[in-house]
Design a protein around this motif. Structure first.
Motif, mmCIF file in Angstrom:
data_model
loop_
_atom_site.group_PDB
_atom_site.id
_atom_site.type_symbol
_atom_site.label_atom_id
_atom_site.label_comp_id
_atom_site.label_asym_id
_atom_site.label_seq_id
_atom_site.Cartn_x
_atom_site.Cartn_y
_atom_site.Cartn_z
ATOM 1 N N PRO A 34 56.072 108.518 19.047
ATOM 2 C CA PRO A 34 55.209 109.438 18.389
ATOM 3 C C PRO A 34 53.770 110.199 20.028
ATOM 4 O O PRO A 34 53.571 109.394 20.296
ATOM 5 N N SER A 35 53.357 111.390 19.666
ATOM 6 C CA SER A 35 52.379 111.682 20.214
ATOM 7 C C SER A 35 51.333 111.341 20.604
ATOM 8 O O SER A 35 50.976 111.090 19.357
ATOM 9 N N GLY A 36 50.494 110.987 21.550
ATOM 10 C CA GLY A 36 49.106 110.502 21.495
ATOM 11 C C GLY A 36 48.823 108.737 21.623
ATOM 12 O O GLY A 36 50.166 109.171 22.294
ATOM 13 N N SER A 37 47.928 108.607 21.703
ATOM 14 C CA SER A 37 47.419 107.203 22.200
ATOM 15 C C SER A 37 48.265 105.953 21.342
ATOM 16 O O SER A 37 48.693 106.423 20.236
ATOM 17 N N ALA A 38 48.714 104.744 22.094
ATOM 18 C CA ALA A 38 48.927 104.570 21.171
ATOM 19 C C ALA A 38 48.048 103.821 19.700
ATOM 20 O O ALA A 38 48.760 103.112 18.491
ATOM 21 N N THR A 39 46.617 104.592 19.267
ATOM 22 C CA THR A 39 46.126 103.727 18.645
ATOM 23 C C THR A 39 46.002 104.577 17.443
ATOM 24 O O THR A 39 45.456 105.403 16.415
ATOM 25 N N SER A 40 47.175 106.387 17.605
ATOM 26 C CA SER A 40 47.065 107.296 16.895
ATOM 27 C C SER A 40 47.435 106.440 15.696
ATOM 28 O O SER A 40 48.453 106.195 15.441
ATOM 29 N N ALA A 41 47.835 107.309 14.473
ATOM 30 C CA ALA A 41 47.914 107.051 13.202
ATOM 31 C C ALA A 41 49.028 107.192 12.760
ATOM 32 O O ALA A 41 49.806 108.514 13.491
ATOM 33 N N ARG A 42 49.388 106.683 12.506
ATOM 34 C CA ARG A 42 51.533 106.684 12.226
ATOM 35 C C ARG A 42 50.765 108.088 10.991
ATOM 36 O O ARG A 42 50.750 107.698 10.174
ATOM 37 N N PRO A 43 52.429 108.846 11.283
ATOM 38 C CA PRO A 43 52.783 109.066 9.826
ATOM 39 C C PRO A 43 52.257 108.753 8.632
ATOM 40 O O PRO A 43 53.418 107.306 7.820
ATOM 41 N N SER A 44 51.900 109.275 7.644
ATOM 42 C CA SER A 44 51.787 108.456 6.337
ATOM 43 C C SER A 44 53.118 108.677 4.851
ATOM 44 O O SER A 44 52.986 109.600 4.700
ATOM 45 N N GLY A 45 54.214 107.622 4.665
ATOM 46 C CA GLY A 45 54.927 107.749 4.361
ATOM 47 C C GLY A 45 54.966 107.489 2.295
ATOM 48 O O GLY A 45 53.638 107.015 2.288
ATOM 49 N N PRO A 46 55.985 107.770 1.123
ATOM 50 C CA PRO A 46 55.467 107.309 -0.026
ATOM 51 C C PRO A 46 55.598 106.221 0.579
ATOM 52 O O PRO A 46 56.016 104.400 0.742
ATOM 53 N N SER A 47 54.621 105.256 -0.817
ATOM 54 C CA SER A 47 54.067 103.504 -0.660
ATOM 55 C C SER A 47 55.856 102.972 -1.398
ATOM 56 O O SER A 47 56.802 104.122 -2.123
ATOM 57 N N ILE A 68 62.210 112.194 11.293
ATOM 58 C CA ILE A 68 61.968 110.874 12.297
ATOM 59 C C ILE A 68 60.513 111.288 12.346
ATOM 60 O O ILE A 68 59.477 110.039 12.256
ATOM 61 N N SER A 69 59.919 112.213 12.608
ATOM 62 C CA SER A 69 57.933 112.191 13.282
ATOM 63 C C SER A 69 57.521 111.872 11.844
ATOM 64 O O SER A 69 56.468 111.740 12.007
ATOM 65 N N GLU A 70 57.833 112.111 10.369
ATOM 66 C CA GLU A 70 57.386 111.595 9.243
ATOM 67 C C GLU A 70 57.599 110.424 8.576
ATOM 68 O O GLU A 70 57.315 109.986 7.349
ATOM 69 N N ARG A 71 58.687 109.603 9.639
ATOM 70 C CA ARG A 71 59.258 108.409 8.497
ATOM 71 C C ARG A 71 57.612 107.115 9.235
ATOM 72 O O ARG A 71 56.934 107.004 9.664
ATOM 73 N N ASP A 72 57.452 106.490 8.130
ATOM 74 C CA ASP A 72 56.483 105.190 7.484
ATOM 75 C C ASP A 72 57.586 104.467 7.642
ATOM 76 O O ASP A 72 57.866 103.935 6.422
ATOM 77 N N ASP A 73 57.087 102.992 9.015
ATOM 78 C CA ASP A 73 58.251 101.876 9.093
ATOM 79 C C ASP A 73 57.774 101.053 8.400
ATOM 80 O O ASP A 73 58.484 100.208 8.214
ATOM 81 N N ALA A 74 56.266 100.970 7.398
ATOM 82 C CA ALA A 74 55.844 100.035 6.514
ATOM 83 C C ALA A 74 56.490 99.268 5.638
ATOM 84 O O ALA A 74 56.980 98.896 4.980
ATOM 85 N N VAL A 75 57.512 100.863 5.376
ATOM 86 C CA VAL A 75 58.531 100.080 3.967
ATOM 87 C C VAL A 75 60.173 100.550 3.930
ATOM 88 O O VAL A 75 60.619 101.276 5.412
ATOM 89 N N SER A 76 60.584 99.670 4.259
ATOM 90 C CA SER A 76 62.106 99.190 4.517
ATOM 91 C C SER A 76 63.010 99.219 3.666
ATOM 92 O O SER A 76 62.270 99.396 2.559
#
Length: 204
Positions: A34-47, A68-76
Motif C-alpha cells: 500500500p502507498s503511504g506510511s505504515a500507519t496509512s489506513a487500509r482499504p475498507s472491504g465488505p465485512s 488487490i489495492s482494494e483488498r481487506d485482509d481482515a476477512v479471510s
C-alpha cells in the motif's frame, strides 16, 4: 474460535482449528505494498456479516474480482468443493455451494507460482495478473465442453469457473503462443479448488 450458522445456506460444523487461507504470505507471489506510511489506513472491504447477507455466488465473485489495492485482509476466505468458509476476528461462517456446483480457480504461470489447495481469494496472488487468455474445459468421461472462451485473469492472477461437482476434466489455457494443461477433479470434498500447477510452455 466461534462458528456461526447462517440461512438459507447449509452450514457444516468446524472441528478444531480450521486453516482458512491456503495461500500464506510466504507461499504467494509478491503483492504490491500500500502507498503511504505504515500507519496509512487500509482499504475498507465488505465485512463477513455483509458478505453473509448475499448469496455464495456473489460472495465469491466479489472477493475474487476485487482489485488487490482494494483488498481487506481482515476477512479471510477459503473456497472448498462444497462450501466457502469466511473468517473475521475469530468468528467463522460457512456458506454452502449451490446444489451440484463448485468453483475452481486457475493461475497459469511462466516462471513463478505457489503451493495451494483451497483457493483463498483474500490472499492468493498469481503471476499473470489481468492477462488475456483462452480457456477450454472438457469433461474427460463425456466430452462435454464446460468452457471455451476468450477471457482474462482477475487482478489477483486467477480465473475462476463454476463447474459441476462429480466430474474429471481436461483444462487447457492458451496465452499467445504458449499453452498450459491440467486434469482436475471435483469428485471429492478435498479435491483442490486452487490450481497453480499449470506452467505455460511453447506450443509445438
Amino acid at each position: 474460535m466461534r462458528t456461526r450458522m447462517i440461512t438459507p445456506a447449509v452450514v457444516f460444523a468446524v472441528a478444531g482449528a480450521l486453516l482458512l487461507s491456503a495461500c500464506s504470505p510466504a507461499e504467494q507471489t509478491a503483492r504490491p505494498e500500500p502507498s503511504g506510511s505504515a500507519t496509512s489506513a487500509r482499504p475498507s472491504g465488505p465485512s463477513m456479516k455483509e458478505l453473509s447477507r448475499t448469496d455464495v455466488r456473489t460472495v465469491i465473485d466479489r472477493l475474487d474480482r476485487a482489485p488487490i489495492s482494494e483488498r481487506d485482509d481482515a476477512v479471510s476466505a477459503s473456497i472448498r468443493t462444497d462450501r466457502v468458509v469466511l473468517g473475521e476476528d475469530g468468528d467463522q461462517i460457512e456458506m454452502a455451494m449451490p446444489d451440484g456446483l463448485t468453483y475452481i480457480s486457475f493461475a497459469p504461470y511462466r516462471s513463478q507460482t505457489h503451493d495451494c489447495t483451497f483457493h483463498a481469494p483474500s490472499s492468493c496472488v498469481g503471476e499473470l495478473r489481468n492477462t488475456e487468455l483462452h480457456l477450454t474445459i472438457t469433461d474427460l468421461a463425456t466430452g462435454e465442453t464446460y468452457a471455451d472462451e476468450q477471457t482474462r485473469t482477475f487482478d489477483n492472477g486467477f480465473i475462476g469457473v463454476w463447474l459441476p461437482r462429480g466430474i474429471t476434466a481436461d483444462v487447457v489455457i492458451v496465452i499467445g503462443d504458449s499453452e498450459a494443461r491440467s486434469v482436475i477433479s471435483t469428485v471429492n470434498e478435498k479435491d483442490p479448488t486452487c490450481i497453480t500447477t499449470m506452467p505455460l510452455k511453447k506450443r509445438g
